[in-house]
Design an enzyme around this catalytic site. Structure first.
Site, PDB file in Angstrom:
ATOM      1  N   SER A  12     -15.810  -8.199  -0.660  1.00  0.00           N
ATOM      2  CA  SER A  12     -15.685  -8.796  -1.992  1.00  0.00           C
ATOM      3  C   SER A  12     -14.214  -9.032  -2.354  1.00  0.00           C
ATOM      4  O   SER A  12     -13.885 -10.023  -3.018  1.00  0.00           O
ATOM      5  CB  SER A  12     -16.385  -7.939  -3.046  1.00  0.00           C
ATOM      6  OG  SER A  12     -15.703  -6.730  -3.264  1.00  0.00           O
ATOM      7  N   LEU A  93      -4.821   3.283  10.667  1.00  0.00           N
ATOM      8  CA  LEU A  93      -3.904   2.533  11.526  1.00  0.00           C
ATOM      9  C   LEU A  93      -2.920   3.494  12.194  1.00  0.00           C
ATOM     10  O   LEU A  93      -2.499   4.478  11.589  1.00  0.00           O
ATOM     11  CB  LEU A  93      -3.135   1.511  10.687  1.00  0.00           C
ATOM     12  CG  LEU A  93      -4.001   0.471   9.983  1.00  0.00           C
ATOM     13  CD1 LEU A  93      -3.129  -0.452   9.145  1.00  0.00           C
ATOM     14  CD2 LEU A  93      -4.815  -0.342  10.977  1.00  0.00           C
ATOM     15  N   ASN A 107      -2.391  -3.338   1.122  1.00  0.00           N
ATOM     16  CA  ASN A 107      -3.708  -2.714   1.073  1.00  0.00           C
ATOM     17  C   ASN A 107      -4.128  -2.582  -0.380  1.00  0.00           C
ATOM     18  O   ASN A 107      -3.281  -2.455  -1.271  1.00  0.00           O
ATOM     19  CB  ASN A 107      -3.652  -1.322   1.716  1.00  0.00           C
ATOM     20  CG  ASN A 107      -5.014  -0.626   1.701  1.00  0.00           C
ATOM     21  OD1 ASN A 107      -6.037  -1.249   2.027  1.00  0.00           O
ATOM     22  ND2 ASN A 107      -5.042   0.645   1.325  1.00  0.00           N
ATOM     23  N   HIS A 109      -6.457  -0.107  -2.786  1.00  0.00           N
ATOM     24  CA  HIS A 109      -7.077   1.214  -2.786  1.00  0.00           C
ATOM     25  C   HIS A 109      -7.729   1.457  -4.148  1.00  0.00           C
ATOM     26  O   HIS A 109      -7.105   1.187  -5.187  1.00  0.00           O
ATOM     27  CB  HIS A 109      -6.015   2.278  -2.500  1.00  0.00           C
ATOM     28  CG  HIS A 109      -6.593   3.655  -2.471  1.00  0.00           C
ATOM     29  ND1 HIS A 109      -7.311   4.129  -1.395  1.00  0.00           N
ATOM     30  CD2 HIS A 109      -6.602   4.641  -3.405  1.00  0.00           C
ATOM     31  CE1 HIS A 109      -7.729   5.352  -1.661  1.00  0.00           C
ATOM     32  NE2 HIS A 109      -7.309   5.689  -2.869  1.00  0.00           N
ATOM     33  N   GLU A 142       3.132   4.378   7.290  1.00  0.00           N
ATOM     34  CA  GLU A 142       2.404   5.255   8.215  1.00  0.00           C
ATOM     35  C   GLU A 142       1.443   6.199   7.515  1.00  0.00           C
ATOM     36  O   GLU A 142       0.348   6.449   7.988  1.00  0.00           O
ATOM     37  CB  GLU A 142       3.411   6.078   9.023  1.00  0.00           C
ATOM     38  CG  GLU A 142       3.441   5.667  10.463  1.00  0.00           C
ATOM     39  CD  GLU A 142       4.495   6.440  11.232  1.00  0.00           C
ATOM     40  OE1 GLU A 142       4.229   7.623  11.492  1.00  0.00           O
ATOM     41  OE2 GLU A 142       5.550   5.861  11.527  1.00  0.00           O
ATOM     42  N   ASP A 145      -2.453   5.448   2.422  1.00  0.00           N
ATOM     43  CA  ASP A 145      -2.419   5.166   0.981  1.00  0.00           C
ATOM     44  C   ASP A 145      -1.106   5.646   0.337  1.00  0.00           C
ATOM     45  O   ASP A 145      -1.095   6.119  -0.791  1.00  0.00           O
ATOM     46  CB  ASP A 145      -3.633   5.811   0.274  1.00  0.00           C
ATOM     47  CG  ASP A 145      -4.960   5.328   0.857  1.00  0.00           C
ATOM     48  OD1 ASP A 145      -5.034   4.159   1.265  1.00  0.00           O
ATOM     49  OD2 ASP A 145      -5.907   6.124   0.907  1.00  0.00           O
TER      50      ASP A 145
END
Ligand code: GRF
Length: 202
Positions: A12, A93, A107, A109, A142, A145
């Site tokens: 979405s 990752l 990203n 979150h 790294e 989040d």
């Protein structure tokens, strides 16, 4: 700017980014929608929008995360991506991919970071009794989040909320926030062509 989207599921947020990028005035062009799950519904959304899609299943790679990431990275380069948006990409990752895309991987979150990194954010927000919850777009580093925050949107936690009602309220904000944060990022910090260039200008 050519931007790739990485996802694993529903898509979405990818849909919100794809819609935003359909506006010619928006600075991103979606050059690839890439999934580690061949059956991800998000790939169907992208195909329906006429976008290039690719699935690189992680399962045949077994425990060799690095080899899977090398294949993903090659696909991103091949597509000419200059930035990457993780949109419900559910694999951790390794430093290989985070370093290769340092400063140009975003990203989203579903919490107000640094509160509630990781999974089950809405359940944990309810357990903690917070009165304000929300979502965060950040640069990927790294640590999970943990990267620099690019944008946040807050929602109230209401009496009688369940994890589902709260998740739905946050998700509506995610769909607003992600395109806005990407627009802001591309406008104010256009990604460098490679991480080597990023080091040079830093
Ligand atoms: C969203 O809640 C996002 O914040 C998190 O994973 C979920 C993905 O949902 N990272 P969708 O696939 O974008 O619908």
């Amino acid at each position: 700017t050519p931007v790739a989207i990485l996802l694993s599921g529903r898509g979405s947020n990818a849909t919100a980014l794809i819609r935003a990028a359909q506006d010619p005035a928006f600075p991103a062009r979606i050059c690839l929608v890439l999934s580690n799950r061949p059956q991800a519904p998000g790939l169907d959304v992208a195909r329906a929008a006429g976008l290039p899609t690719l699935a690189i299943d992680h399962r045949p790679y077994g425990k060799d995360r690095a080899a899977h990431e090398r294949a993903m990275h090659a696909a991103l380069e091949e597509a000419g991506a200059q930035a990457v948006c993780l949109a419900g990409y559910m694999r951790l990752l390794t430093p290989f991919l985070t370093q290769a895309w340092a400063g140009r991987m975003l990203n989203i979150h579903p919490s107000l970071l640094p509160s509630f990194p990781g999974l089950h954010t809405h359940e944990r927000a309810l357990e903690a009794g917070v009165r304000v919850h929300g979502c965060t777009v950040h640069l990927v580093t790294e640590g999970m989040d943990e990267g620099p925050i690019l944008g946040q949107a807050a929602v109230p936690v209401l009496a009688g909320d369940t994890a589902e009602t709260l998740a739905a309220r946050v998700l509506r904000q995610e769909h607003q926030l992600y395109p806005q944060a990407l627009l802001h990022f591309l406008t104010n910090h256009p990604p460098c062509a490679s991480s080597a260039d990023a080091l040079l200008v830093a």
